[in-house]
Scaffold this motif. Sequence first.
Motif, PDB file in Angstrom:
ATOM      1  N   VAL A   1      -0.660  32.266 -12.661  1.00  0.00           N
ATOM      2  CA  VAL A   1      -0.973  32.119 -11.241  1.00  0.00           C
ATOM      3  C   VAL A   1      -2.363  31.520 -11.054  1.00  0.00           C
ATOM      4  O   VAL A   1      -2.591  30.716 -10.137  1.00  0.00           O
ATOM      5  CB  VAL A   1      -0.812  33.466 -10.487  1.00  0.00           C
ATOM      6  N   LEU A   2      -3.312  31.854 -11.934  1.00  0.00           N
ATOM      7  CA  LEU A   2      -4.642  31.251 -11.853  1.00  0.00           C
ATOM      8  C   LEU A   2      -4.572  29.758 -12.152  1.00  0.00           C
ATOM      9  O   LEU A   2      -5.231  28.944 -11.480  1.00  0.00           O
ATOM     10  CB  LEU A   2      -5.603  31.935 -12.824  1.00  0.00           C
ATOM     11  N   ALA A   3      -3.767  29.386 -13.141  1.00  0.00           N
ATOM     12  CA  ALA A   3      -3.618  27.965 -13.478  1.00  0.00           C
ATOM     13  C   ALA A   3      -3.008  27.201 -12.295  1.00  0.00           C
ATOM     14  O   ALA A   3      -3.424  26.076 -11.986  1.00  0.00           O
ATOM     15  CB  ALA A   3      -2.740  27.811 -14.721  1.00  0.00           C
ATOM     16  N   LEU A   4      -2.029  27.815 -11.625  1.00  0.00           N
ATOM     17  CA  LEU A   4      -1.415  27.161 -10.474  1.00  0.00           C
ATOM     18  C   LEU A   4      -2.428  26.999  -9.344  1.00  0.00           C
ATOM     19  O   LEU A   4      -2.472  25.948  -8.683  1.00  0.00           O
ATOM     20  CB  LEU A   4      -0.206  27.975  -9.998  1.00  0.00           C
ATOM     21  N   GLY A   5      -3.251  28.018  -9.132  1.00  0.00           N
ATOM     22  CA  GLY A   5      -4.271  27.916  -8.098  1.00  0.00           C
ATOM     23  C   GLY A   5      -5.236  26.780  -8.360  1.00  0.00           C
ATOM     24  O   GLY A   5      -5.580  26.001  -7.451  1.00  0.00           O
ATOM     25  N   ARG A   6      -5.662  26.634  -9.601  1.00  0.00           N
ATOM     26  CA  ARG A   6      -6.572  25.528  -9.952  1.00  0.00           C
ATOM     27  C   ARG A   6      -5.875  24.186  -9.764  1.00  0.00           C
ATOM     28  O   ARG A   6      -6.457  23.233  -9.218  1.00  0.00           O
ATOM     29  CB  ARG A   6      -7.044  25.675 -11.405  1.00  0.00           C
ATOM     30  N   GLU A   7      -4.631  24.110 -10.216  1.00  0.00           N
ATOM     31  CA  GLU A   7      -3.858  22.868 -10.116  1.00  0.00           C
ATOM     32  C   GLU A   7      -3.690  22.435  -8.665  1.00  0.00           C
ATOM     33  O   GLU A   7      -3.648  21.235  -8.356  1.00  0.00           O
ATOM     34  CB  GLU A   7      -2.485  23.076 -10.766  1.00  0.00           C
ATOM     35  N   CYS A   8      -3.599  23.420  -7.768  1.00  0.00           N
ATOM     36  CA  CYS A   8      -3.381  23.113  -6.356  1.00  0.00           C
ATOM     37  C   CYS A   8      -4.663  22.775  -5.613  1.00  0.00           C
ATOM     38  O   CYS A   8      -4.616  22.469  -4.415  1.00  0.00           O
ATOM     39  CB  CYS A   8      -2.671  24.290  -5.675  1.00  0.00           C
TER      40      CYS A   8
ATOM     41  N   ALA B   1      -5.401  25.292   0.178  1.00  0.00           N
ATOM     42  CA  ALA B   1      -6.525  24.695  -0.553  1.00  0.00           C
ATOM     43  C   ALA B   1      -7.121  23.522   0.203  1.00  0.00           C
ATOM     44  O   ALA B   1      -8.273  23.142  -0.047  1.00  0.00           O
ATOM     45  CB  ALA B   1      -6.070  24.244  -1.945  1.00  0.00           C
ATOM     46  N   GLY B   2      -6.351  22.941   1.148  1.00  0.00           N
ATOM     47  CA  GLY B   2      -6.849  21.833   1.952  1.00  0.00           C
ATOM     48  C   GLY B   2      -7.629  22.258   3.173  1.00  0.00           C
ATOM     49  O   GLY B   2      -8.131  21.396   3.913  1.00  0.00           O
ATOM     50  N   LEU B   3      -7.745  23.559   3.406  1.00  0.00           N
ATOM     51  CA  LEU B   3      -8.548  24.036   4.531  1.00  0.00           C
ATOM     52  C   LEU B   3     -10.031  23.768   4.279  1.00  0.00           C
ATOM     53  O   LEU B   3     -10.454  23.441   3.172  1.00  0.00           O
ATOM     54  CB  LEU B   3      -8.323  25.541   4.738  1.00  0.00           C
ATOM     55  N   ALA B   4     -10.819  23.946   5.316  1.00  0.00           N
ATOM     56  CA  ALA B   4     -12.258  23.681   5.247  1.00  0.00           C
ATOM     57  C   ALA B   4     -12.912  24.492   4.128  1.00  0.00           C
ATOM     58  O   ALA B   4     -12.468  25.603   3.804  1.00  0.00           O
ATOM     59  CB  ALA B   4     -12.901  24.023   6.580  1.00  0.00           C
ATOM     60  N   PRO B   5     -13.976  23.959   3.522  1.00  0.00           N
ATOM     61  CA  PRO B   5     -14.730  24.726   2.536  1.00  0.00           C
ATOM     62  C   PRO B   5     -15.160  26.073   3.105  1.00  0.00           C
ATOM     63  O   PRO B   5     -15.501  26.178   4.289  1.00  0.00           O
ATOM     64  CB  PRO B   5     -15.944  23.828   2.252  1.00  0.00           C
TER      65      PRO B   5
ATOM     66  N   TYR C   1       9.362  36.106  -3.157  1.00  0.00           N
ATOM     67  CA  TYR C   1      10.556  35.644  -2.441  1.00  0.00           C
ATOM     68  C   TYR C   1      10.653  34.118  -2.375  1.00  0.00           C
ATOM     69  O   TYR C   1      11.629  33.592  -1.838  1.00  0.00           O
ATOM     70  CB  TYR C   1      10.563  36.195  -1.012  1.00  0.00           C
ATOM     71  N   LEU C   2       9.640  33.416  -2.878  1.00  0.00           N
ATOM     72  CA  LEU C   2       9.586  31.967  -2.769  1.00  0.00           C
ATOM     73  C   LEU C   2       9.843  31.291  -4.104  1.00  0.00           C
ATOM     74  O   LEU C   2       9.551  31.843  -5.162  1.00  0.00           O
ATOM     75  CB  LEU C   2       8.202  31.535  -2.252  1.00  0.00           C
ATOM     76  N   THR C   3      10.355  30.071  -4.035  1.00  0.00           N
ATOM     77  CA  THR C   3      10.485  29.259  -5.249  1.00  0.00           C
ATOM     78  C   THR C   3       9.110  28.767  -5.666  1.00  0.00           C
ATOM     79  O   THR C   3       8.150  28.778  -4.877  1.00  0.00           O
ATOM     80  CB  THR C   3      11.382  28.046  -4.991  1.00  0.00           C
ATOM     81  N   LEU C   4       9.009  28.292  -6.895  1.00  0.00           N
ATOM     82  CA  LEU C   4       7.742  27.744  -7.372  1.00  0.00           C
ATOM     83  C   LEU C   4       7.312  26.564  -6.511  1.00  0.00           C
ATOM     84  O   LEU C   4       6.117  26.423  -6.195  1.00  0.00           O
ATOM     85  CB  LEU C   4       7.876  27.317  -8.836  1.00  0.00           C
ATOM     86  N   ASP C   5       8.252  25.733  -6.092  1.00  0.00           N
ATOM     87  CA  ASP C   5       7.909  24.592  -5.240  1.00  0.00           C
ATOM     88  C   ASP C   5       7.318  25.055  -3.920  1.00  0.00           C
ATOM     89  O   ASP C   5       6.331  24.482  -3.428  1.00  0.00           O
ATOM     90  CB  ASP C   5       9.149  23.732  -4.975  1.00  0.00           C
ATOM     91  N   ALA C   6       7.911  26.092  -3.326  1.00  0.00           N
ATOM     92  CA  ALA C   6       7.415  26.589  -2.043  1.00  0.00           C
ATOM     93  C   ALA C   6       6.034  27.219  -2.192  1.00  0.00           C
ATOM     94  O   ALA C   6       5.165  27.055  -1.325  1.00  0.00           O
ATOM     95  CB  ALA C   6       8.394  27.599  -1.454  1.00  0.00           C
ATOM     96  N   ILE C   7       5.816  27.930  -3.293  1.00  0.00           N
ATOM     97  CA  ILE C   7       4.499  28.533  -3.550  1.00  0.00           C
ATOM     98  C   ILE C   7       3.461  27.441  -3.746  1.00  0.00           C
ATOM     99  O   ILE C   7       2.345  27.512  -3.205  1.00  0.00           O
ATOM    100  CB  ILE C   7       4.559  29.458  -4.782  1.00  0.00           C
ATOM    101  N   THR C   8       3.825  26.412  -4.509  1.00  0.00           N
ATOM    102  CA  THR C   8       2.906  25.304  -4.753  1.00  0.00           C
ATOM    103  C   THR C   8       2.529  24.625  -3.440  1.00  0.00           C
ATOM    104  O   THR C   8       1.353  24.315  -3.199  1.00  0.00           O
ATOM    105  CB  THR C   8       3.544  24.289  -5.712  1.00  0.00           C
ATOM    106  N   THR C   9       3.501  24.402  -2.576  1.00  0.00           N
ATOM    107  CA  THR C   9       3.223  23.799  -1.270  1.00  0.00           C
ATOM    108  C   THR C   9       2.268  24.676  -0.466  1.00  0.00           C
ATOM    109  O   THR C   9       1.291  24.181   0.122  1.00  0.00           O
ATOM    110  CB  THR C   9       4.538  23.600  -0.490  1.00  0.00           C
ATOM    111  N   MET C  10       2.525  25.977  -0.437  1.00  0.00           N
ATOM    112  CA  MET C  10       1.660  26.896   0.294  1.00  0.00           C
ATOM    113  C   MET C  10       0.234  26.850  -0.245  1.00  0.00           C
ATOM    114  O   MET C  10      -0.734  26.745   0.515  1.00  0.00           O
ATOM    115  CB  MET C  10       2.197  28.322   0.210  1.00  0.00           C
ATOM    116  N   PHE C  11       0.099  26.921  -1.565  1.00  0.00           N
ATOM    117  CA  PHE C  11      -1.238  26.897  -2.173  1.00  0.00           C
ATOM    118  C   PHE C  11      -1.967  25.593  -1.828  1.00  0.00           C
ATOM    119  O   PHE C  11      -3.157  25.603  -1.498  1.00  0.00           O
ATOM    120  CB  PHE C  11      -1.127  27.045  -3.691  1.00  0.00           C
ATOM    121  N   ARG C  12      -1.270  24.461  -1.920  1.00  0.00           N
ATOM    122  CA  ARG C  12      -1.918  23.177  -1.650  1.00  0.00           C
ATOM    123  C   ARG C  12      -2.371  23.080  -0.188  1.00  0.00           C
ATOM    124  O   ARG C  12      -3.457  22.556   0.101  1.00  0.00           O
ATOM    125  CB  ARG C  12      -0.971  22.022  -1.978  1.00  0.00           C
TER     126      ARG C  12
END
Length: 285
Positions: free
Chosen positions: A240-247, A190-194, A176-187
């Motif tokens: 989707v894996l590439a996007l996860g790594r990129e984020c 990804a910024g949460l604690a290890p 339901y999300l745009t690529l930009d919104a998904i990218t923001t969510m992933f980033r």
Amino acid sequence: MSGGPVAEVEPDHTAVRVALWRALHAQVDPSPHVIEDEVGLRLVDPGDDWRKRPDMDVEATRRIRASIVARARFVEDVVVEQAAKGVEQYVVLGAGLDTFAQRRPELGAKLRVFEVERPGTQAWKRRRLTELGYDAPDWLRFVPVDFEGDWWGQLAAAGLDTGRPAVVAATGVTMYLTLDAITTMFRLVAGLAPGSTLVTTFLRPVEEVEPEQRAQLEVAVRGARAAGTPFLSFFTPEQVLALGRECGFREVRHVSATDLAERYFGGRTDGVGPSRGEEVMVAST
């Protein structure tokens, strides 16, 4: 959220259908059941003839309801696994009619659980939970947000500690999300604690789905568009894996329909098993 009372908005047709499919699995598929969940059915209260709905056809929906229960069970298994490692925060993005808090209170009590959803839908759900006699425990936080606004800030204001690990689930959300919104969510995740984990599902392009399931996915695509909640994003596993790594995730892995079938449906001879229309990515910080 500030201001007066929030106007209730009934959950969208997709959330209702998912809740009913989970109940249908418990009622018509042979044991062992992947997940036992009729709480969503009680929330929706669709009437005695709900199993006569065209989208509840037992044979036609066999594969898709298997996918729905498999993804739900997989998320909960990740939560169990991470809680055993000391993770104490669990975020459900686009919570809809999620029933974890009602079905797994013994696990929830070890966590702080955040249900993130649009205000109107969440108000409707909270009223129905109260009517059914479900209390809101101290460890459950309802976070009403505008997903087009600063939902992450509202989540932090509700008590999410971004400096401590968390499990974040986003099932049935990315389409339901745009690529930009998904990218923001992933980033953001990804910024949460290890030691944090994102479990998200993604829709494969129609041409990548099993031939016998393509017509049903095309019907779902048309239905979502007609209901005003169109599917916007499709991914191959590689994408989707590439996007996860990129984020910025440290590790990403694809959990395929085959993986889910082996894990939850092994040894069955009744044809109940997930479709590869919607699969899972697990990403770790």
